[in-house]
Design a protein around this motif. Structure first.
Motif, short mmCIF file in Angstrom:
data_model
loop_
_atom_site.label_atom_id
_atom_site.label_comp_id
_atom_site.label_asym_id
_atom_site.label_seq_id
_atom_site.Cartn_x
_atom_site.Cartn_y
_atom_site.Cartn_z
N ALA A 1 20.11 67.02 34.69
CA ALA A 1 19.78 68.18 35.30
C ALA A 1 21.34 68.00 36.54
N VAL A 2 21.69 66.44 36.66
CA VAL A 2 22.80 66.89 37.93
C VAL A 2 23.93 66.16 36.82
N GLY A 3 24.04 66.15 35.27
CA GLY A 3 24.98 65.69 34.72
C GLY A 3 25.67 67.25 34.02
N LYS B 1 22.77 72.20 26.77
CA LYS B 1 22.84 73.20 26.78
C LYS B 1 21.11 73.40 25.35
N GLN B 2 20.90 72.39 24.75
CA GLN B 2 19.75 72.46 23.91
C GLN B 2 18.14 72.42 25.24
N PHE B 3 18.60 71.45 26.64
CA PHE B 3 17.48 71.56 27.11
C PHE B 3 17.86 72.59 28.21
N ALA B 4 18.58 73.84 28.63
CA ALA B 4 18.60 74.11 29.90
C ALA B 4 17.45 74.99 29.94
N ARG C 1 31.10 67.72 34.50
CA ARG C 1 31.53 66.11 33.41
C ARG C 1 31.02 65.29 33.50
N GLY C 2 30.45 65.78 34.36
CA GLY C 2 29.48 63.65 35.21
C GLY C 2 28.16 64.04 33.77
N TYR C 3 28.26 62.02 33.80
CA TYR C 3 27.04 62.24 32.74
C TYR C 3 26.60 60.96 33.23
N HIS C 4 24.69 61.53 33.16
CA HIS C 4 24.30 60.26 34.45
C HIS C 4 22.82 59.88 33.15
N GLY C 5 23.31 59.82 32.18
CA GLY C 5 22.15 59.12 30.80
C GLY C 5 21.11 61.06 31.05
N VAL C 6 20.26 60.60 30.35
CA VAL C 6 19.49 61.28 29.33
C VAL C 6 18.28 62.04 29.77
N GLY C 7 17.88 61.45 30.67
CA GLY C 7 16.75 61.34 31.22
C GLY C 7 16.43 63.15 31.74
N PHE C 8 15.68 63.89 32.07
CA PHE C 8 15.81 65.29 32.95
C PHE C 8 16.76 65.54 34.40
N GLY C 9 16.21 64.10 35.37
CA GLY C 9 16.88 64.42 36.20
C GLY C 9 18.56 63.84 35.70
N GLY C 10 18.73 63.26 35.17
CA GLY C 10 20.25 62.56 34.96
C GLY C 10 21.17 64.09 33.95
#
Ligand SMILES: Cc1ncc(COP(=O)(O)O)c(C=O)c1O
Length: 451
Positions: free
Chosen positions: A165-167, A174-177, A154-163
């Protein structure tokens, strides 16, 4: 607070709107929005004005970011003046005084030896920068095998690939899994309705959720983990306040295994919890903090990573002569953002807005918790000037009750935010008591209307 004169065209009209087709809107149901658009055309202090001329009370400080209220004159003036003096300066191998001044002022506000600052343009960029810094740090320490990141469900860390992934918000992943960072695990979320429903401030139960980190350490080896990243209070997922003792326990486990602890303070920074940062509010000091939003009162985009001096020095000292960290943005420390940031910090200081938020906390909590007992209200969570009111989902239609409640509030003059079926409120810190009443009164009526 100043009397408001709304900034808006003399006679706003939907007829003047441009075509809506070409723009792909972020995190928006584009098709539904374009059938029935909701447009803001002006804002001042606590209010927006819509394209059809209605005043809407801002219960969310924009997106948790306009902490000093809208269109503050001194911020506007600082941006305007800087635009005429120097619009832009390249941040690679060049500098300008305002960005150094802002970094210094920030470092004075930050806890303990968190006293260095790297600028980005958003929270997402700050998060990805922090993750890269953690990797660079462990390389500098001769421990490149420390490459794993631990986020939280349930964490949100923005929308970069790193964020991303840790989000830990499933819908965002799910669209980027197929292509997220591979070495990532997640702690469980701390939300526990069965034990903690209707808590004011930190819930009593759940410190032991931090022990899941021990299990991940047992599984992977503590010396493979670069950093743990969490939001001290999770915002975007619907306001999850850390249970008493949880952050302390997480800090202790990280210390025991030499793991960096990153607090994503993009929402919790700049007075939102009634203190400069969550680290101060909870008395737990991370190794890095990501910030954005309230840094410039959202008037110009800007984010930053704030980090402990030893991390900065380790990366510098381990590096050969030349560039030490191969990372940065064209707009890092942008002059207009730096000017806006300095003017914003000055407002926070001169108006005592963080203290103001603290002094309103219990009035705010009383007003929020008064909604207990209304139809479908299954939880209310409050801390600082943040509230989450969770509604029971309609069977088979998660999120629709929350969204309908948001729409009803908007139509009746108050901006709230819905994530799934939780309504979140987080007003500018200049909010007046009678505006707090108006927000929860309107929300209460909307909850009844959408029951
Ligand atoms: C905790 C947290 N981290 C990161 C972000 C991303 O920030 P931005 O939208 O500025 O990229 C947000 C945005 O809401 C956030 O709440």
């Amino acid at each position: 607070m100043a009397t408001e004169t709304l900034n808006a065209p003399a006679s706003p009209s939907t007829a003047a709107l441009p075509s809506l087709e070409e723009l792909w809107m972020p995190f928006t149901a584009n098709r539904a929005f374009k059938r029935a658009p909701r447009m803001f055309v002006g804002a001042k202090d606590m209010h927006y004005v819509t394209a059809d001329g209605r005043r809407v009370l801002d219960g969310t400080a924009g997106l948790w970011c306009v902490n000093a209220g809208h269109c503050r004159d001194s911020i506007t003036a600082a941006i305007r003046e800087q635009a005429g003096v120097m619009d832009y300066a390249p941040p690679f191998q060049m500098g300008h005084p305002l960005e150094f001044e802002l970094a210094q002022q920030l470092s004075r506000m930050l806890p303990a030896d968190v006293d260095h600052v790297f600028f980005s343009n958003s929270g997402s960029e700050a998060v990805d920068t922090a993750l890269k810094m953690a990797l660079a740090y462990w390389q500098s320490k001769g421990q490149p095998q420390r490459a794993r990141f631990i986020g939280r469900a349930r964490g949100y860390h923005g929308v970069g690939f790193g964020g991303t992934a840790v989000g830990g918000i499933e819908a965002n992943r799910k669209q980027f899994a197929a292509q997220l960072l591979p070495l990532v695990d997640h702690l469980p979320a701390t939300h526990d309705l069965s034990r903690n429903a209707f808590s004011r401030g930190q819930p009593a139960h759940g410190a032991e959720f931090a022990d899941a980190l021990e299990q991940l350490i047992a599984k992977h080896g503590g010396d493979t983990i670069a950093a743990v990243i969490i939001e001290p209070v999770a915002g975007s997922t619907g306001v999850l306040v850390p249970p008493k003792g949880y952050l302390e326990r997480l800090r202790a486990i990280c210390d025991q295994h030499g793991i960096l602890l990153i607090f994503d303070e993009v929402i919790t920074g700049f007075g939102r919890l009634g203190a400069s940062f969550a680290a101060e509010k909870f008395g737990v000091i991370p190794d890095m903090m990501t910030i954005a939003k309230g840094l410039t009162n959202a008037a110009v985009p800007m984010g930053a990573v704030c980090l402990r001096g030893p991390i900065y020095r380790s990366v510098l000292e381990a590096s050969a002569a030349g560039i030490e960290f191969f990372h940065g943005y064209t707009y890092s420390g942008h002059p207009l953002a730096a000017a806006a940031g300095l003017a914003t910090l000055e407002i926070y200081r001169s108006e005592g807005l963080f203290e103001r938020a603290a002094s309103l906390e219990s009035y705010w909590a009383d007003a929020a918790h008064a909604l207990k007992g209304l139809p479908n209200v299954i939880d209310i969570r409050t801390i600082g000037l943040v509230a989450g009111v969770e509604l029971a989902a309609r069977p088979g239609a998660v999120g629709t009750r929350g969204f309908d409640t948001f729409l009803k509030c908007f139509e009746t003059g108050v901006m709230v935010r819905s994530t799934a079926d939780t309504i979140a409120l987080s007003p500018p810190l200049i909010v007046e008591k009678q505006q707090i009443d108006e927000m929860f009164d309107t929300l209460g009526k909307a909850i009844k209307a959408t029951a």
